[in-house]
Design a protein around this motif. Structure first.
Motif, PDB file in Angstrom:
ATOM      1  N   PRO A  87      -5.310 -81.714 -27.147  1.00 39.68           N
ATOM      2  CA  PRO A  87      -4.567 -80.839 -28.074  1.00 39.68           C
ATOM      3  C   PRO A  87      -4.278 -81.550 -29.394  1.00 39.68           C
ATOM      4  O   PRO A  87      -4.302 -82.783 -29.482  1.00 39.68           O
ATOM      5  CB  PRO A  87      -3.280 -80.531 -27.303  1.00 39.68           C
ATOM      6  CG  PRO A  87      -3.136 -81.654 -26.337  1.00 39.68           C
ATOM      7  CD  PRO A  87      -4.525 -82.090 -25.970  1.00 39.68           C
ATOM      8  N   THR A 236      10.942 -82.340 -31.154  1.00 44.36           N
ATOM      9  CA  THR A 236       9.647 -82.403 -30.477  1.00 44.36           C
ATOM     10  C   THR A 236       9.658 -81.439 -29.302  1.00 44.36           C
ATOM     11  O   THR A 236      10.541 -81.516 -28.444  1.00 44.36           O
ATOM     12  CB  THR A 236       9.348 -83.831 -29.984  1.00 44.36           C
ATOM     13  OG1 THR A 236       9.426 -84.736 -31.094  1.00 44.36           O
ATOM     14  CG2 THR A 236       7.965 -83.908 -29.368  1.00 44.36           C
ATOM     15  N   LYS A 237       8.679 -80.537 -29.274  1.00 43.76           N
ATOM     16  CA  LYS A 237       8.551 -79.579 -28.172  1.00 43.76           C
ATOM     17  C   LYS A 237       7.552 -80.120 -27.157  1.00 43.76           C
ATOM     18  O   LYS A 237       6.394 -80.397 -27.490  1.00 43.76           O
ATOM     19  CB  LYS A 237       8.094 -78.214 -28.699  1.00 43.76           C
ATOM     20  CG  LYS A 237       9.138 -77.528 -29.558  1.00 43.76           C
ATOM     21  CD  LYS A 237       8.689 -76.135 -29.977  1.00 43.76           C
ATOM     22  CE  LYS A 237       9.765 -75.440 -30.801  1.00 43.76           C
ATOM     23  NZ  LYS A 237       9.328 -74.077 -31.228  1.00 43.76           N
ATOM     24  N   GLU A 238       8.016 -80.269 -25.929  1.00 48.38           N
ATOM     25  CA  GLU A 238       7.176 -80.812 -24.870  1.00 48.38           C
ATOM     26  C   GLU A 238       6.314 -79.710 -24.253  1.00 48.38           C
ATOM     27  O   GLU A 238       6.453 -78.520 -24.564  1.00 48.38           O
ATOM     28  CB  GLU A 238       8.050 -81.461 -23.787  1.00 48.38           C
ATOM     29  CG  GLU A 238       8.992 -82.522 -24.312  1.00 48.38           C
ATOM     30  CD  GLU A 238       8.261 -83.738 -24.847  1.00 48.38           C
ATOM     31  OE1 GLU A 238       7.089 -83.934 -24.498  1.00 48.38           O
ATOM     32  OE2 GLU A 238       8.879 -84.495 -25.620  1.00 48.38           O
ATOM     33  N   GLU A 239       5.373 -80.122 -23.365  1.00 45.83           N
ATOM     34  CA  GLU A 239       4.473 -79.170 -22.739  1.00 45.83           C
ATOM     35  C   GLU A 239       5.200 -78.214 -21.789  1.00 45.83           C
ATOM     36  O   GLU A 239       4.773 -77.077 -21.596  1.00 45.83           O
ATOM     37  CB  GLU A 239       3.369 -79.915 -21.977  1.00 45.83           C
ATOM     38  CG  GLU A 239       2.446 -80.716 -22.886  1.00 45.83           C
ATOM     39  CD  GLU A 239       1.364 -81.426 -22.097  1.00 45.83           C
ATOM     40  OE1 GLU A 239       1.376 -81.318 -20.850  1.00 45.83           O
ATOM     41  OE2 GLU A 239       0.511 -82.084 -22.718  1.00 45.83           O
ATOM     42  N   ASP A 240       6.288 -78.686 -21.179  1.00 50.89           N
ATOM     43  CA  ASP A 240       7.026 -77.827 -20.250  1.00 50.89           C
ATOM     44  C   ASP A 240       7.997 -76.891 -20.949  1.00 50.89           C
ATOM     45  O   ASP A 240       8.761 -76.184 -20.282  1.00 50.89           O
ATOM     46  CB  ASP A 240       7.778 -78.693 -19.231  1.00 50.89           C
ATOM     47  CG  ASP A 240       8.720 -79.694 -19.911  1.00 50.89           C
ATOM     48  OD1 ASP A 240       8.714 -79.752 -21.158  1.00 50.89           O
ATOM     49  OD2 ASP A 240       9.453 -80.405 -19.193  1.00 50.89           O
ATOM     50  N   GLN A 284       4.891 -80.392 -32.298  1.00 54.67           N
ATOM     51  CA  GLN A 284       4.464 -79.856 -31.013  1.00 54.67           C
ATOM     52  C   GLN A 284       2.949 -79.969 -30.891  1.00 54.67           C
ATOM     53  O   GLN A 284       2.232 -79.992 -31.897  1.00 54.67           O
ATOM     54  CB  GLN A 284       4.894 -78.394 -30.841  1.00 54.67           C
ATOM     55  CG  GLN A 284       4.304 -77.446 -31.868  1.00 54.67           C
ATOM     56  CD  GLN A 284       4.733 -76.013 -31.646  1.00 54.67           C
ATOM     57  OE1 GLN A 284       5.274 -75.682 -30.608  1.00 54.67           O
ATOM     58  NE2 GLN A 284       4.492 -75.161 -32.626  1.00 54.67           N
ATOM     59  N   ASP A 285       2.483 -80.045 -29.658  1.00 58.90           N
ATOM     60  CA  ASP A 285       1.052 -80.106 -29.374  1.00 58.90           C
ATOM     61  C   ASP A 285       0.524 -78.685 -29.208  1.00 58.90           C
ATOM     62  O   ASP A 285       1.079 -77.887 -28.441  1.00 58.90           O
ATOM     63  CB  ASP A 285       0.780 -80.909 -28.103  1.00 58.90           C
ATOM     64  CG  ASP A 285       1.082 -82.379 -28.293  1.00 58.90           C
ATOM     65  OD1 ASP A 285       1.067 -82.826 -29.455  1.00 58.90           O
ATOM     66  OD2 ASP A 285       1.350 -83.079 -27.304  1.00 58.90           O
ATOM     67  N   ILE A 287      -3.137 -76.208 -28.751  1.00 59.48           N
ATOM     68  CA  ILE A 287      -4.552 -76.183 -28.375  1.00 59.48           C
ATOM     69  C   ILE A 287      -5.276 -75.280 -29.354  1.00 59.48           C
ATOM     70  O   ILE A 287      -4.979 -74.081 -29.472  1.00 59.48           O
ATOM     71  CB  ILE A 287      -4.733 -75.682 -26.934  1.00 59.48           C
ATOM     72  CG1 ILE A 287      -4.033 -76.647 -25.967  1.00 59.48           C
ATOM     73  CG2 ILE A 287      -6.204 -75.559 -26.582  1.00 59.48           C
ATOM     74  CD1 ILE A 287      -4.035 -76.170 -24.527  1.00 59.48           C
TER      75      ILE A 287
END
Length: 338
Positions: A87, A236-240, A284-285, A287
């Motif tokens: 990502p 920072t927004k994490e994947e969860d 944030q990551d 895709i």
């Protein structure tokens, strides 16, 4: 081409009758020797040859296009899988006029807070009585809790409400005093966390401070200087789906000229906290691979493959039909000559 094939398959008798009439007409007409063997058959042969060559070229072109389409399918699927594995980090900035007031936790040790005040537009008036107790106009709370890393040592923290109004360049100016120290270097540790109000509303303030100390970094400012701290907020927004908050800071140190009449052995600490800019940075990551775009591209490629296969099938039928006509005309000419 398909219409011609259907017409021939539906009316085979008409074609035979037409061929018989042509045969009879050809037998009734006497052609010269030069025109019989050279002019008409060679002209028909050249046209048929050109048609066959053109059909073969088209067939190879469409086979090449089919190969390119298959390669594009493979490349599209490979790129999609690669983007899912890697990502891209996206950084956005949101401008605000008021921040949620941060909490500033000081660990003064033996030092004592002399004064604390909010100033605006970066205007800090000169100190009247440095080293003497002044006005404490900030919202403060004191708390004791055990060290989260040792669970044995008790820590004393002084929590101060930070600045909020970034458009008015609000800043917080604090002055500490340390009478004596047993260390060669005197400094005060401090810790920044995102919301002072969360600390006030927390039912378990000790656990709250333990979590903050475990999650955030701590810094120092030294005695005998005025330390300027400019803060910026990063979310920072994490994947969860969870969100973590951290501070980035730029620190500059200005020497304090002690103008007190008598030489002193005590230490004075001055520190200023203000916001660097009105932008909250969100990381944030994401895709970049869009499954709908890939599906649309694959549908277009498979449609092109289907059309190419259909054209290749019709081209082969057309070549077979042209070949049969050429053989039939050759037999007619040979029968006529015989």
């Amino acid at each position: 081409l398909s219409e011609d094939v259907e017409r021939v398959s539906e009316n085979p008798t008409d074609e035979r009758e037409g061929e018989m009439e042509v045969h009879e007409d050809a037998s009734s007409v006497i052609l010269p020797d030069g025109e019989l063997g050279t002019t008409t058959p060679s002209l028909r042969f050249s046209k048929t040859c050109l048609k066959n060559v053109f059909s073969v070229i088209l067939l190879f072109m469409y086979l090449l296009l089919m190969a390119v389409a298959v390669f594009l399918v493979y490349q599209t699927i490979s790129d999609f899988r690669e983007k899912l594995k890697h990502p891209v980090m996206s950084v956005t900035y949101k401008e605000v006029s008021l921040y949620d007031a941060p909490g500033i936790a000081f660990y003064p040790g033996k030092a004592r807070l002399l004064s604390c005040k909010h100033h605006y537009y970066d205007r800090i008036p000169p100190l009247i009585n440095p080293g003497q107790p002044g006005h404490i106009e900030c919202t403060t709370q004191r708390i004791n809790y055990t060290d989260p890393f040792t669970n044995q040592t008790m820590k004393y923290a002084l929590v101060v409400q930070g600045p909020r109004d970034v458009k008015k360049k609000e800043l917080v100016f604090l002055q500490f005093h340390l009478n004596e120290t047993d260390q060669d270097f005197s400094a005060i540790d401090y810790l920044l966390f995102s919301s002072f109000q969360e600390f006030v509303n927390s039912p378990e303030k000790e656990k709250f401070m333990k979590d903050c100390e475990s999650s955030y970094s701590s810094w120092k400012f030294s005695g005998g200087f005025r330390t300027w701290v400019k803060m910026s907020l990063v979310k920072t927004k994490e994947e969860d789906g969870s969100e973590t908050v951290e501070f980035k800071q730029e620190t500059s140190v200005v020497n304090y000229i002690d103008q007190r009449t008598k030489p002193r052995s005590d230490q004075l600490f001055f520190v200023v906290f203000e916001w660097k800019d009105p932008f909250i940075q969100t990381v944030q990551d994401i895709i970049t691979a869009n499954p709908w775009n890939m599906i649309a591209l694959l549908c277009g490629i498979f449609l092109a493959l289907f059309k190419a296969a259909d054209f290749a099938k019709l081209s082969v039928k057309w070549m077979i039909k042209i070949r049969k006509r050429h053989l039939k005309r050759s037999r007619q000419v040979m029968n006529h000559i015989s």
